[in-house]
Design a protein around this motif. Structure first.
Motif, short mmCIF file in Angstrom:
data_model
loop_
_atom_site.label_atom_id
_atom_site.label_comp_id
_atom_site.label_asym_id
_atom_site.label_seq_id
_atom_site.Cartn_x
_atom_site.Cartn_y
_atom_site.Cartn_z
N THR B 273 0.87 -1.18 0.00
CA THR B 273 0.00 0.00 0.00
C THR B 273 0.91 1.24 0.00
N PRO B 274 0.37 2.41 -0.31
CA PRO B 274 1.19 3.62 -0.28
C PRO B 274 1.83 3.87 1.09
N GLU B 275 1.07 3.54 2.16
CA GLU B 275 1.60 3.72 3.52
C GLU B 275 2.83 2.84 3.74
N TRP B 276 2.74 1.64 3.25
CA TRP B 276 3.82 0.66 3.40
C TRP B 276 5.06 1.15 2.66
N ASN B 277 4.83 1.61 1.42
CA ASN B 277 5.91 2.18 0.62
C ASN B 277 6.61 3.31 1.37
N ALA B 278 5.77 4.20 1.93
CA ALA B 278 6.32 5.36 2.63
C ALA B 278 7.17 4.92 3.81
N GLY B 279 6.68 3.89 4.53
CA GLY B 279 7.40 3.39 5.70
C GLY B 279 8.73 2.75 5.33
N LEU B 280 8.74 2.01 4.22
CA LEU B 280 9.98 1.37 3.78
C LEU B 280 10.98 2.42 3.31
N ALA B 281 10.44 3.50 2.73
CA ALA B 281 11.33 4.54 2.21
C ALA B 281 11.92 5.38 3.34
N ALA B 295 14.13 -8.10 -3.77
CA ALA B 295 15.29 -7.28 -4.16
C ALA B 295 14.90 -6.40 -5.34
N GLY B 296 14.21 -7.00 -6.31
CA GLY B 296 13.73 -6.23 -7.46
C GLY B 296 12.63 -5.26 -7.07
N THR B 297 11.72 -5.73 -6.20
CA THR B 297 10.60 -4.89 -5.78
C THR B 297 11.09 -3.62 -5.11
N LEU B 298 12.05 -3.77 -4.19
CA LEU B 298 12.58 -2.60 -3.49
C LEU B 298 13.20 -1.61 -4.47
N GLN B 299 13.99 -2.13 -5.40
CA GLN B 299 14.67 -1.24 -6.34
C GLN B 299 13.69 -0.47 -7.20
N ARG B 300 12.58 -1.14 -7.56
CA ARG B 300 11.59 -0.47 -8.41
C ARG B 300 10.70 0.47 -7.61
N ARG B 301 10.24 0.01 -6.44
CA ARG B 301 9.25 0.80 -5.71
C ARG B 301 9.87 1.93 -4.91
N ILE B 302 11.09 1.70 -4.42
CA ILE B 302 11.70 2.70 -3.54
C ILE B 302 13.11 3.03 -4.01
N PRO B 303 13.21 3.59 -5.22
CA PRO B 303 14.55 3.88 -5.75
C PRO B 303 15.33 4.86 -4.86
N ASP B 304 14.60 5.72 -4.13
CA ASP B 304 15.27 6.73 -3.31
C ASP B 304 16.07 6.13 -2.15
N ALA B 305 15.73 4.91 -1.75
CA ALA B 305 16.40 4.31 -0.60
C ALA B 305 17.67 3.56 -1.01
N ALA B 306 18.16 3.83 -2.23
CA ALA B 306 19.37 3.14 -2.70
C ALA B 306 20.50 3.32 -1.69
N GLU B 383 27.81 -7.63 -7.54
CA GLU B 383 27.67 -6.66 -6.45
C GLU B 383 26.58 -5.68 -6.83
N VAL B 384 25.52 -5.65 -6.04
CA VAL B 384 24.36 -4.84 -6.41
C VAL B 384 24.46 -3.47 -5.74
N PRO B 385 24.56 -2.41 -6.57
CA PRO B 385 24.77 -1.06 -6.00
C PRO B 385 23.67 -0.64 -5.04
N TYR B 386 22.42 -1.00 -5.37
CA TYR B 386 21.31 -0.60 -4.51
C TYR B 386 21.51 -1.09 -3.08
N PHE B 387 22.13 -2.27 -2.96
CA PHE B 387 22.38 -2.86 -1.63
C PHE B 387 23.82 -2.59 -1.18
N GLY B 388 24.31 -1.42 -1.52
CA GLY B 388 25.64 -1.00 -1.08
C GLY B 388 26.75 -1.88 -1.63
#
Lengths: 306, 457
Positions: B273-281, B295-306, B383-388
């Motif tokens: 849900t949008p609330e969930w997205n906001a909380g993860l971000a 891993a894919g979901t996070l990268q797509r839904r919350i790119p800002d949290a890279a 080595e996945v940049p999104y995950f440092g």
């Protein structure tokens, strides 16, 4: 000769009257075809569906009235039904009272820019139900939504309106918001049909504003009350869109049997119990029609007694 | 008054008609002719070889494919480019339950059924039982077993018949916010006891944060019961046994109850849900325990949290051998009603096992089922940049090997999952506890199973 004439005349007469009878059907046909195909046929199909049981194992069997018997004893269905009755008893009086007040206010000719108020109150009705539910979902959110923003900006702790304690009130708020303007407009148009001379006579007789409201305006609004009440009965019993959309935000408080329609929907599409869902839909249809009819008859009878 | 009465009386039939019409709104979706038991596979006698399938891919053919996974558009595009004679059209019917509802509707209507569909492991048995899917074993596709990991392969079978080829998997792992863990001096938990302690520490340090968001999710709960050794559902033909009070289920319930009782998980925010997205971000949720596909979901839904997220192995119930579970993941199945089965099978084979397809799959953040990819150093060492820059695939691959054996889903799992909030979900709003919720769930499942003609015990 004497005997032949009546014999000839009789078939002619029959022919003539039967033609006349078919002409009537011809005029009716455009309506009848649509009526049969869009109303009678689907209902007949649903009734037929409701008499069977289709199982994953064992296929389809004739079940007679078993689905109906099961529904009447089904605690989940009863819970859903009780919830919409409660909703109706609380939400509808509030909504109609506010609508009536708004209609009287608009009709009082004491408002500046009354057209603006009229259109503003009516506007929510033009918002599709799905969009309205989504919008209110965002408003109610305690984290992402308006409620959340108010909480964090002003340090408030407004309650979670989608928790089990508040959820029915939250739904009632959406319905009231959406249909207030519509009901107001029906009542307002009833008021506009009152002949102006009546007010003049009342003024000559020395009636004040409240006396005019009580003795002229409210009685004039009676048919409008009856019809809005009937629509509200249907709306409450068939409640579906709002709760079904807000369910994604609060699945534990808005269960699959939150309203009878949602229960039928889930049974049918998640549970593939089309037959049982059909039985529930038929029960709800009959129940709604009966309640709406009772409201209508009671409204007319009381009106006649005056 | 007279006017009132006549207009009122004329309106009565209209009222009844309106009420009846409103009642029908719930029914319009249920209409449609009987499909006659789902058009059973009629080609059993003939023997097809791989050569027949390959030949079918040289004929001009049009296929429709229903799927919602984010990687499918690129995979289908690559397939079409590699097979000039075959044109696959991808259609998305929405994800998860919307997709299955549409599929059930077209199956019931008997028209508009696609040739190939994406089905999650949990839902596939339901369509297999309805005889809606082609048994690929009859086309010699069983020989591909070695191409896939064991858990993916087992998930594609029901009663030893192969009803699809595995496309992706969801071995469990723990995603966590490195920044939040650093800020509050938390250490990454390796057991569930430590997980609860970490949750308490976080709560004490900042009451507005949670160790995770969990409003009750049947997929996640099943996966953790799976990890705990529970095997609540067993299916043998028309006999189904349900035991949601088995030791594994109880272990999960007791453990998770601590998180609910301590208000350590956010029970008001359902996933996706949008609330969930906001909380993860924002870092409101410190961890996310779910399948590797996230891993894919996070990268797509919350790119800002890279850079903020990391991956750790799933916390364990005890100190013995590490065990994992699985959530999500899907197979590609060929529908029994398809008139182009051979080409459809060829397409499914290419999508599931071809190297080019597998490459696209992992490049776009999907988790693979192919043994070749799972063992390839290029993929494992990525080595996945999104995950440092972390080598997250090593953790996922290890988890995939630790998935416990012998798990089965109900042949009506979609329905069972739909009533999870009504039953187990009540524990999340503190109307009951998890064990009580599981009992209610079992009762609902049993009633439904019996009404559908199963022998439930």
């Amino acid at each position: 000769m004497v005997t032949v004439a009546p014999v000839r005349r009789t078939p002619r007469r029959v022919q003539g009257s039967s033609t006349r009878r078919w002409v009537g059907w011809g005029f009716l046909a455009p309506f009848a075809v649509v009526f049969v195909f869009t109303l009678i046929a689907p209902i007949a199909y649903a009734v037929n569906l409701s008499l069977f049981q289709e199982r994953l194992i064992g296929g389809t069997v004739f079940a007679g009235l078993d689905n109906y018997r099961f529904a009447l004893r089904d605690p989940q269905f009863r819970e859903a039904l009780w919830r919409v009755v409660l909703f109706f008893l609380v939400q509808v009086p509030v909504m109609l009272a506010v609508s009536a007040f708004a209609a009287l206010a608009l009709d009082s000719a004491r408002l500046r820019w009354s057209a603006l108020y009229r259109i503003s109150l009516f506007l929510p009705f033009a918002v599709p139900g799905v969009i309205a539910a989504l919008m209110w979902g965002f408003v109610y959110g305690t984290d992402f939504g308006l409620v959340g923003n108010l909480n964090s900006t002003f340090g408030l702790s407004l309650p979670d309106l989608l928790s089990s304690r508040w959820v029915l009130a939250a739904m009632a708020n959406i319905s009231t918001w959406a249909f207030l303007g519509y009901n107001m407009l029906v009542m307002y148009s009833a008021l506009r049909t009152v002949p102006r001379e009546l007010y003049e006579s009342a003024a000559i007789d020395g009636a004040g504003t409240f006396r005019v409201v009580r003795s002229i305006k409210l009685p004039a609004m009676r048919p409008a009350f009856v019809i809005t009440l009937v629509f509200s009965v249907i709306g409450s019993f068939q409640l579906f869109n709002g709760p079904n959309i807000l369910r994604t935000l609060s699945p534990n408080t808005i269960g699959t049997n939150f309203t009878p329609n949602m229960y039928a929907f889930n049974l049918s599409f998640a549970g593939q119990q089309y037959n049982y869902a059909a039985a529930i839909a038929i029960i709800m249809g009959v129940l709604t029609a009966v309640v709406a009819y009772v409201v209508q008859v009671a409204g007319i009878r009381n009106g006649g007694a005056r | 008054m007279l006017r009132t009465r006549t207009t009122g009386a004329r309106r009565v039939p209209t009222v009844i008609a309106a009420a009846a019409a409103a009642a029908l709104l719930t029914l319009t979706g249920c209409s449609g002719p009987q499909p006659g038991g789902g058009a059973a596979e009629a080609t059993g006698q003939e023997q097809f070889t791989q050569a027949d399938i390959d030949a079918a891919l040289q004929e001009p053919t049009e296929l429709t494919f229903w799927a919602w996974g984010a990687q499918y558009p690129s995979v289908v595009e690559a397939f079409n480019a590699a097979h000039p004679d075959v044109k696959v059209t991808l259609a998305s019917q929405g994800s998860g339950s919307d997709h299955y509802t549409k599929l059930q509707n077209v199956l019931k209507a008997g028209s508009g059924v696609p040739d190939v569909v994406q089905l999650e492991y949990s839902v596939m048995p339901q369509f297999a039982l309805g005889e809606s899917l082609v048994d690929l074993g009859q086309y010699g596709v069983d020989s591909m077993q070695a191409d896939f990991s064991e858990s993916c392969w087992q998930g594609s079978k029901v009663d030893d018949a192969l009803y699809g080829l595995p496309q992706d998997a969801g071995p469990l792992a723990m995603f966590y916010r490195q920044d939040v863990f650093d800020q509050f001096g938390l250490t990454v938990p390796t057991t569930w006891d430590e997980y609860v302690q970490t949750a308490q520490q976080l709560k004490a340090a900042d009451p507005s944060r949670f160790i995770a968001a969990d409003a009750g999710d049947p997929g996640a709960a099943s996966a953790l019961i799976w990890q705990a050794g529970g095997r609540p559902f067993q299916v043998e033909g028309e006999r189904v046994s349900v035991d949601l009070a088995d030791p594994g289920s109880t272990t999960w319930a007791d453990n998770w109850q601590r998180l609910i009782d301590g208000d350590l998980v956010d029970t008001a925010t359902p996933g996706f849900t949008p609330e969930w997205n906001a909380g993860l971000a924002s870092g409101k949720y410190a961890t996310l325990v779910t399948g590797a596909w996230a891993a894919g979901t996070l990268q797509r839904r919350i790119p800002d949290a890279a850079g903020a997220w990391r991956v750790a192995p799933l916390p364990q119930y005890g100190s013995g051998t590490a065990v994992s579970g699985q959530t999500g993941g899907s197979v590609s199945s060929v529908m029994a009603t398809s008139e182009k089965k051979l080409a459809a099978i060829g397409f499914v084979q290419w999508m599931a096992a071809n190297a080019e397809s597998a490459q696209i799959w992992v490049d776009e953040g999907g988790f693979p089922c192919t043994s070749a990819t799972l063992a390839s150093p290029e993929w494992l060492d990525r080595e996945v940049p999104y995950f440092g820059g972390q080598q997250i695939n090593r953790i996922f691959a290890e988890s995939a090997e630790q998935v416990g054996e012998g798990w089965a889903f109900l042949p009506f799992q979609a329905y069972a999952n739909s009533v999870f909030p009504d039953t187990v979900g009540q524990a999340y709003v503190k109307q009951t506890d998890l064990q009580g919720g599981l009992r209610d769930w079992q009762e609902t499942i049993t009633t439904y199973g019996e009404s559908q003609g199963f022998t439930v015990e």
